[in-house]
Scaffold this active site. Sequence first.
Site, PDB file in Angstrom:
ATOM      1  N   SER A 100      -4.120   3.987   0.208  1.00  0.00           N
ATOM      2  CA  SER A 100      -4.305   3.073   1.342  1.00  0.00           C
ATOM      3  C   SER A 100      -4.758   1.717   0.825  1.00  0.00           C
ATOM      4  O   SER A 100      -5.811   1.612   0.177  1.00  0.00           O
ATOM      5  CB  SER A 100      -5.366   3.629   2.295  1.00  0.00           C
TER       6      SER A 100
ATOM      7  N   HIS B 127       0.163   3.370   2.004  1.00  0.00           N
ATOM      8  CA  HIS B 127      -0.387   3.569   3.352  1.00  0.00           C
ATOM      9  C   HIS B 127      -1.036   2.261   3.819  1.00  0.00           C
ATOM     10  O   HIS B 127      -1.836   1.661   3.108  1.00  0.00           O
ATOM     11  CB  HIS B 127      -1.419   4.691   3.301  1.00  0.00           C
TER      12      HIS B 127
ATOM     13  N   ASP C  48      -3.175   0.453   6.863  1.00  0.00           N
ATOM     14  CA  ASP C  48      -4.063   0.729   8.002  1.00  0.00           C
ATOM     15  C   ASP C  48      -4.185  -0.481   8.911  1.00  0.00           C
ATOM     16  O   ASP C  48      -4.792  -1.487   8.557  1.00  0.00           O
ATOM     17  CB  ASP C  48      -5.448   1.120   7.485  1.00  0.00           C
TER      18      ASP C  48
ATOM     19  N   HIS D 139       0.047   3.049   9.606  1.00  0.00           N
ATOM     20  CA  HIS D 139      -0.838   3.816  10.489  1.00  0.00           C
ATOM     21  C   HIS D 139      -1.435   2.863  11.523  1.00  0.00           C
ATOM     22  O   HIS D 139      -2.289   2.047  11.199  1.00  0.00           O
ATOM     23  CB  HIS D 139      -1.924   4.457   9.597  1.00  0.00           C
TER      24      HIS D 139
END
Length: 214
Positions: A7, A32, A34, A65
């Site tokens: 992330s 990833h 965020d 996400h």
Amino acid sequence: MVKIAPSILAADFTSLKEDIVSVENAGADMIHVDVMDGHFVPNITIGPLIVEASRRSTSLPLDVHLMIEQPEAFIPAFVQAGADMVTVHAETCPHLHRTIHLIKEQGAQAGVAINPHTPIEGLKHVLEDIDLVLLMTVNPGFGGQSFIHGVLEKISSVEKMAADVNKNLWIEVDGGIDQETAALCKQAGANLLVAGSYVFKHDDRREAIERLRG
Ligand code: DX5
Ligand code: ZN
């Protein structure tokens, strides 16, 4: 084999491209991203602009996400910016089935995330429409929090739910993942592990990723 998605929340944003390239070279399978809006979660992070910059920094899939309210309004912008997978929180989507199909119409894989206290039962009704379930293993909002062990039984239940209908599914876990908790999640049935602090704060990122993979 389990996949690892570092992330970038834990990256150094003054050298984001270098950090993304460093985890790509260290063996990461996805990146990833965020996205937080200060409403659904008590933090504000990044928007499509950084997704687009990340897109130009790597050829790895971008796993975006969305921890935002009314994600429908922004899904097209995130896909256009280069998201390969878009995950929305069930808690933010009164019309979850419609939102999932919006993601797919835009051309990305669709995921549904649930908070640690949210029951998994609702997932059953959208399972055939989605590519990914994200089980939060911390309360979303910040990196560097402690893993919530109570989520482990939900991982096993989602794996069983998918196996019962022969569904190929990413079962992703996110929050507090280190070598020890990664092993527990894999044992429970997770096949995609997100790790922020554990990878980015490690001197040897290749070693960190290998340890998570186990
Ligand atoms: C939490 C985010 C996570 C976070 C993970 O709201 O969704 O992806 O960046 O960070 P670590 O691995 O440090 O717990
Ligand atoms: Zn996340």
